[in-house]
Design a protein around this motif. Sequence first.
Motif, short mmCIF file in Angstrom:
data_model
loop_
_atom_site.label_atom_id
_atom_site.label_comp_id
_atom_site.label_asym_id
_atom_site.label_seq_id
_atom_site.Cartn_x
_atom_site.Cartn_y
_atom_site.Cartn_z
N ARG A 69 8.49 -11.36 6.70
CA ARG A 69 8.24 -11.64 5.28
C ARG A 69 9.56 -11.63 4.50
NH1 ARG A 69 3.87 -7.85 2.32
NH2 ARG A 69 5.54 -6.32 2.51
N LYS A 169 8.19 -11.31 -1.90
CA LYS A 169 8.14 -9.99 -2.55
C LYS A 169 9.28 -9.87 -3.56
CE LYS A 169 7.44 -5.20 -0.97
NZ LYS A 169 6.35 -4.72 -1.80
N TRP A 173 8.15 -7.31 -12.24
CA TRP A 173 7.12 -6.28 -12.36
C TRP A 173 6.70 -6.00 -13.80
CZ3 TRP A 173 5.15 -1.78 -9.35
CH2 TRP A 173 5.01 -2.11 -7.99
N GLU A 202 -4.02 -8.47 -8.14
CA GLU A 202 -3.51 -7.28 -7.44
C GLU A 202 -3.00 -6.29 -8.47
OE1 GLU A 202 -0.18 -8.47 -4.99
OE2 GLU A 202 0.79 -9.48 -6.67
N GLY A 205 1.95 -2.64 -6.80
CA GLY A 205 2.26 -2.18 -5.44
C GLY A 205 1.09 -2.15 -4.49
N PHE A 206 0.00 -2.84 -4.80
CA PHE A 206 -1.13 -2.82 -3.86
C PHE A 206 -2.02 -4.06 -3.94
CE2 PHE A 206 -2.51 -0.42 -7.66
CZ PHE A 206 -3.67 -1.08 -8.01
N ASN A 207 -2.72 -4.33 -2.83
CA ASN A 207 -3.80 -5.33 -2.78
C ASN A 207 -5.12 -4.60 -2.96
OD1 ASN A 207 -1.78 -6.72 -0.34
ND2 ASN A 207 -2.41 -7.93 -2.09
N LEU A 224 0.63 -10.82 -3.32
CA LEU A 224 1.51 -10.68 -2.16
C LEU A 224 0.59 -10.55 -0.94
CD1 LEU A 224 4.46 -10.02 -1.05
CD2 LEU A 224 3.72 -7.64 -1.11
N GLY A 226 -0.05 -8.74 1.69
CA GLY A 226 0.37 -7.41 2.13
C GLY A 226 0.23 -7.23 3.64
N VAL A 227 1.14 -6.46 4.20
CA VAL A 227 1.06 -6.14 5.63
C VAL A 227 -0.14 -5.20 5.87
CG1 VAL A 227 2.29 -5.02 7.55
CG2 VAL A 227 3.52 -6.55 6.00
N THR A 228 -0.39 -4.32 4.94
CA THR A 228 -1.54 -3.41 5.07
C THR A 228 -2.84 -4.22 4.94
OG1 THR A 228 -0.13 -1.94 3.77
CG2 THR A 228 -2.29 -1.08 4.39
N SER A 263 -1.64 -0.49 0.57
CA SER A 263 -0.19 -0.60 0.39
C SER A 263 0.51 0.14 1.51
CB SER A 263 0.20 0.05 -0.95
OG SER A 263 1.60 0.08 -1.08
N THR A 264 1.70 -0.34 1.85
CA THR A 264 2.54 0.41 2.80
C THR A 264 2.74 1.83 2.27
OG1 THR A 264 3.64 -1.59 3.51
CG2 THR A 264 4.87 0.46 3.80
N1 PLP Z 1 1.12 -6.34 -3.92
C1 PLP Z 1 2.30 -5.99 -4.50
C2 PLP Z 1 2.68 -6.57 -5.81
C3 PLP Z 1 3.15 -5.08 -3.85
O1 PLP Z 1 4.32 -4.74 -4.40
C4 PLP Z 1 2.73 -4.52 -2.61
C5 PLP Z 1 3.57 -3.55 -1.90
O2 PLP Z 1 4.47 -2.96 -2.44
C6 PLP Z 1 1.49 -4.91 -2.07
C7 PLP Z 1 0.72 -5.84 -2.74
C8 PLP Z 1 1.03 -4.35 -0.75
O3 PLP Z 1 1.80 -4.89 0.30
P1 PLP Z 1 2.05 -4.11 1.66
O4 PLP Z 1 0.72 -3.80 2.24
O5 PLP Z 1 2.84 -5.06 2.50
O6 PLP Z 1 2.82 -2.87 1.33
#
Ligand code: PLP
Length: 316
Positions: A69, A169, A173, A202, A205-207, A224, A226-228, A263-264
């Motif tokens: 990513r 990413k 913000w 979203e 920092g999270f989905n 985003l 997200g990897v999680t 989120s990670t």
């Molecule tokens: N959405 C946003 C805006 C983010 O900044 C993040 C992670 O920081 C996520 C979603 C979740 O992504 P991930 O699961 O890769 O941490």
Amino acid sequence: MRKLPELSRRHIDHRAYPPGVAYMDGQYLPMNEAKISVLDYGFLHSDATYDVAHVWNGSFFRLQDHLDRFFRGMDELHMSIGYDKEQVTEVLRNCVALSGFRNAYVEVICTRGTSPEFSRDPRNSENRLIAFALPFGSVANEEQMEHGLHLAITDVLRIPPSSVDPTVKNYHWLDLVKGLYAAYERGADTAVLVDGKGNISEGPGFNIFAVKDGLVTTPDTSILLGVTRRTVFDICARMDLTCRSQDISVKDLRSANEVFITSTAGGIMPVTRIDGKSIGSGAIGPLYKHIRTMYWQMHDAAEHRTPVSYPVKESD
Ligand code: PLP
């Protein structure tokens, strides 16, 4: 009122920083010594891309996905750092090894950088790689993990994909921070923003995921990837559960049986209230609990682990 310093060029930074190790400009540094130029366009214009991976029990989780990513983001933004993925992996592993953290939050950043002439043409800047390892942190605190987060659905619009590609990413913000303040005003813990059609996107920092009658859904645009979030898809596949990315209206989210965020930073985190009203029974949902357990179990799978080689201590 703060006292202005004496007229002098030297200044010692007395601010407190978390412990950790950073890499920049070819060297490893304690966290409080990792500083960038105020002329870096990463700082002046948020002209940067980044990624956050985590280390759990001494190994990175899904590091390859984070690096894919990150490198894709740099390509999209016409940036290059002159390091390949193996070299960035080495830098990240070293930051963690030097920090000694067994569980860590590991960030890698590429900023547009600076140009000797302060040129406004982004092609003239020298892109800069920065990385650091901090203690592992979470979007939700212990209390919120135990009882669930209280989420506010704000009418703040997530920056549209036609302006800033959310799959790269980025540090745009201000919409997310605006959402957070709107949430705090309403007594909620955090916020979710809407997309151009008024659907859920979203949060900071999270989905987000909704569960309704056994179907798991998550938004597919203005987010985003997200990897999680991807790990949740993998877990659902293993559980023979249907997980779909699709539009989620505000009404859909409010009427879900279970809601959780990913989120990670924290993994899979429960939401039990939205705008003051309980979700489902108001208790943390059974499906959420199952998915969270499987998430942490997946950290033991060799295919997702990149181990850190910690220096051997004299006493070992
Ligand atoms: N959405 C946003 C805006 C983010 O900044 C993040 C992670 O920081 C996520 C979603 C979740 O992504 P991930 O699961 O890769 O941490």
